[in-house]
Design an enzyme around this catalytic site. Structure first.
Site, PDB file in Angstrom:
ATOM      1  N   ASP A 133       0.820  -1.211   0.000  1.00  0.00           N
ATOM      2  CA  ASP A 133       0.000   0.000   0.000  1.00  0.00           C
ATOM      3  C   ASP A 133       0.859   1.269   0.000  1.00  0.00           C
ATOM      4  OD1 ASP A 133      -2.331   1.474   0.020  1.00  0.00           O
ATOM      5  OD2 ASP A 133      -2.481   1.481   2.200  1.00  0.00           O
TER       6      ASP A 133
ATOM      7  N   GLU B  85       2.180   4.925  -4.327  1.00  0.00           N
ATOM      8  CA  GLU B  85       2.147   5.809  -5.518  1.00  0.00           C
ATOM      9  C   GLU B  85       3.494   6.509  -5.691  1.00  0.00           C
ATOM     10  OE1 GLU B  85      -0.179   5.629  -3.136  1.00  0.00           O
ATOM     11  OE2 GLU B  85      -1.456   4.361  -4.374  1.00  0.00           O
TER      12      GLU B  85
ATOM     13  N   ASP C 228      -9.346   3.275  -2.073  1.00  0.00           N
ATOM     14  CA  ASP C 228     -10.270   3.782  -1.050  1.00  0.00           C
ATOM     15  C   ASP C 228     -11.559   4.344  -1.639  1.00  0.00           C
ATOM     16  OD1 ASP C 228      -8.155   3.091   0.487  1.00  0.00           O
ATOM     17  OD2 ASP C 228      -7.542   5.137   0.957  1.00  0.00           O
TER      18      ASP C 228
HETATM   19  C1  GLC Z   1      -4.869   3.313   2.722  1.00  0.00           C
HETATM   20  C2  GLC Z   1      -5.377   2.048   2.051  1.00  0.00           C
HETATM   21  C3  GLC Z   1      -6.448   1.417   2.913  1.00  0.00           C
HETATM   22  C4  GLC Z   1      -5.887   1.143   4.301  1.00  0.00           C
HETATM   23  C5  GLC Z   1      -5.345   2.410   4.908  1.00  0.00           C
HETATM   24  C6  GLC Z   1      -4.622   2.162   6.226  1.00  0.00           C
HETATM   25  O1  GLC Z   1      -5.846   4.267   2.767  1.00  0.00           O
HETATM   26  O2  GLC Z   1      -5.850   2.310   0.775  1.00  0.00           O
HETATM   27  O3  GLC Z   1      -6.931   0.241   2.321  1.00  0.00           O
HETATM   28  O4  GLC Z   1      -6.886   0.604   5.120  1.00  0.00           O
HETATM   29  O5  GLC Z   1      -4.425   3.009   4.029  1.00  0.00           O
HETATM   30  O6  GLC Z   1      -3.564   1.322   6.027  1.00  0.00           O
END
Ligand code: GLC
Length: 685
Positions: free
Chosen positions: A314, A317, A427
């Site tokens: 995650d 980007e 998200d």
């Molecule tokens: C980002 C991710 C989400 C996750 C959050 C906390 O927003 O896209 O899926 O729950 O981070 O890690």
């Protein structure tokens, strides 16, 4: 036919696996203008021409009427006014409708440029497609017989898609965060106690110690290895998150090693670049450098050795809350205004300074990669970061577990990453419109090779509602990644939280019944470079009505779905491009079948029902499940009920394997089933 055109001195992105030489022919499908710092391609679009593709983007399946910008961005509001989401998927097809396109041919185009690329598909000028890329890029033009053929050629160009382990085709539950081992146990019990199957629970950032990658908080998750094993005994896989930023903290081994070995991205002065994400100040591993990539990937080993066999990457980007330098600048500027009587302009200027701290373009221009000897400014290769973070993990898995599949998917991606892992669509929000968006995103993603994909079921941001989760699940049972995930502070949305538990159980069980079909069709899409989800026009190219349908999907070779995505709807209009058998299911056991004729129909679909349309002369295999099926491993793929209708007979190739090994090709994985129309009529309930 694929033609390759090289402009300037392009960076090797890794998107393409096929070696092609530069085309001798002139670039002719679009007008080409080579500008000082950009390449611009343009062409006219006739009234009925359609543009498909561009992967993870906002708006409909037909991309006409808006401009889409490939610039991987952490933006949690996927609203219609947004031009960029997390991925950069620069492949599109301009489908020419022969009647009004003056003999112009359809074509596919892939712009292999890891910097910003703009696809203005009729936003500025309704009838004009304008693509603007950087001056150093490679452009591939694909001509073919039809939409499917062009996609197949493109997919051959970019290589075979990732295959997830079979358990990852089961139902998965996530939340930011299940904070402790106890809470995870209660989530598993919540499902299994109510007879709801479950294959995985996700560990979001709070499982870590102060958000440090490759650590586990011992207080919240004592004896992690034992806990992982305890969950496995119940058939549940734990899937931890890994974030891109490495916390700056003395004595934290990942940080110390990264600094010592020069594995982090550098700023202009050659110092490790400082940004901030969850843990506060971080460095970004330079995953575009092969040494750093190998090092970062190797870090996953520690978790694998504790029994982990799935990861989600995650914030890659990479997302930046703020950079150290910019924060200081903004504070200084704000302090100057402290005693000012701020008018409209002054106030908004100040506000924008603060809002603009995150994901600021200036920050992306201020750090560098060492691409194996070549110093490259980040913004020129921005869209490759998530790709290479995921590649780092995948290449390490090849060494750590060469014979085993490990679940891996990412938030940010670029074409080419589909060979290493899947993606989820980030998200979204618990809004009905976002359910439609997730339906519409699937074909574009599949065109670009992202087959293992799905959205956060129920919606990530905002409080959800029971009916939205149910409708979303009714679509989610078809997405290879079927994961319910929600943000911190929002309503709990696990299936067992709601009153109608029976309906939730029945719908989720349908997914397990569909497994033989979903898995077979997934593998066909992988091995034949095809799409698992398609707009219906891809299968019915001679039907002009089919091109108008934006909210139905072909799923695999046998079925079409028409999910309900409108609040309070009791049904919906469905277009049948040929006679089809409608299968209405309240549960795997309670269903009815009816052949409907080609044309438009209004179909009642109650809140707890799933409706599937089976194509003529095709079949849908449904596994017959025991009442106590808890995980994918409990599905008996030999007990199958066949649904469909045929003029004479129908044939289906079923795929099955051990779900773990990486050898997908043995002949014995395939079983051909042929049933006559009489036999099929008998099996129907
Ligand atoms: C980002 C991710 C989400 C996750 C959050 C906390 O927003 O896209 O899926 O729950 O981070 O890690």
């Amino acid at each position: 036919m694929i033609s390759k055109y090289i402009f300037g001195e392009p960076i090797e992105t890794g998107a393409v696996v096929m070696e092609l030489t530069q085309s001798e022919a002139d670039f002719s499908v679009m007008q080409l203008e080579v500008q000082e710092n950009a390449i611009q391609l343009s062409c006219h679009m006739a009234e009925n021409d359609i543009v498909y593709g561009l992967g993870e983007q906002v708006r409909g399946m037909n991309k006409r009427g808006f401009a889409y910008i490939s610039n991987a961005t952490d933006d949690p509001a996927h609203t219609e006014n947004k031009h960029s989401l997390y991925g950069a998927h620069n492949f599109m097809i301009l489908h020419r409708c022969e009647k009004d396109s003056d003999g112009q041919k359809s074509f596919g185009i892939f712009v292999d440029d890891p910097g910003t690329v703009i696809f203005d598909v009729g936003q500025t000028d309704l009838d004009k497609l304008v693509i603007t890329a950087g001056k150093n890029c490679v452009i591939y033009v694909i001509e073919g017989n039809n939409l499917k053929d062009m996609v197949k050629q493109f997919r051959e160009l970019i290589g075979q898609s990732y295959v997830a382990p079979k358990w990852a085709f089961g139902y998965q539950q996530s939340r930011w965060s299940y904070e402790t081992a106890e809470e995870v146990r209660s989530v598993v019990e919540g499902h299994h106690g109510k007879g709801i199957p479950l294959d995985a629970v996700y560990l979001d950032i709070d499982y870590m110690e102060s958000y440090k990658d490759f650590t586990v908080d011992e207080e919240k998750f004592p004896n992690f290895e034992e806990f992982t094993a305890e969950m496995k005994e119940q058939g549940v896989h734990l899937v931890p998150i890994i974030d891109a930023g490495v916390k700056i903290e003395k004595d934290y081994p990942t940080y110390e090693e990264g600094v010592r070995e020069n594995y982090f991205c550098k700023d202009e002065d050659g110092e490790d670049f400082v940004a901030a994400v969850w843990p506060g100040k971080v460095h970004f591993p330079d995953v575009l450098n092969s040494r750093a990539r190998e090092w970062f990937g190797g870090k996953y080993r520690w978790l694998i050795e504790q029994g982990i066999d799935g990861f989600w990457n995650d914030m890659n980007e990479p997302a930046i809350f703020y950079s150290e330098k910019n924060l200081k600048k903004v504070f200084d500027e704000i302090m100057l205004k402290k005693d000012e009587n701020m008018d409209l302009h002054a106030f908004f200027q100040m506000k924008n300074l603060v809002v603009g701290l995150s994901n600021n373009p200036v920050d992306y221009q201020s750090f560098y990669h060492d691409m194996d000897g070549k110093k490259i400014r980040h913004d020129q290769v921005h869209n490759l970061y998530g790709f290479n973070m995921t590649r780092a993990a995948s290449e390490a898995f090849d060494k750590i577990e060469p014979d085993k599949r490990i679940l891996l998917f990412s938030r940010s991606s670029y074409v080419g990453m589909h060979r290493y892992g899947g993606i989820w669509t980030g998200d979204n929000n618990a809004w009905w419109g976002q359910l439609l968006l997730s339906i519409q995103q699937m074909p574009g993603l599949n065109m670009c090779g992202f087959l293992y994909t799905g959205s956060d079921i129920g919606g990530f941001g905002s409080d959800t509602t029971e009916d939205l989760v149910m409708r979303w699940l009714e679509f989610g049972i078809f997405t290879p990644l079927m994961r319910n995930h929600a943000a911190i502070g929002t309503r709990y949305q696990e299936a067992y939280q709601f009153e109608n538990t029976d309906a939730f159980r029945n719908i989720i069980r349908m997914r397990y019944g569909l497994l033989p079909y979903i898995y077979s069709e997934y593998m066909k899409a992988v091995l034949n470079n095809e799409m698992y989800f398609r707009p219906i026009a891809f299968d019915y190219p001679d039907d002009s009505q089919a091109f108008r349908v934006e909210d139905q999907l072909m799923v695999g070779e046998s079925i079409m779905i028409a999910p309900v995505y409108v609040q309070n709807a009791k049904g919906r209009y469905v277009y049948l491009p040929e006679d089809m058998m409608m299968v209405r299911m309240k549960s795997l056991e309670e269903k009815s079948c009816e052949v409907l004729h080609k044309g438009h129909h209004y179909i009642d679909i109650a809140l707890d029902e799933v409706v599937i349309f089976v194509k003529k002369n095709h079949m849908l295999p449904l596994a017959v499940l025991d009442q106590n099926v808890k995980t994918i491993a409990d599905v008996d793929e030999n007990r199958i009920e066949w649904i469909g209708f045929a003029e004479e007979s129908a044939e289906y190739m079923l795929y099955s394997d051990d779900g773990m090994s990486r050898n997908y090709t043995p002949q014995e994985n395939w079983k051909k089933v042929v049933l006559t129309k009489e036999e099929l009529a008998k099996t129907k309930k």
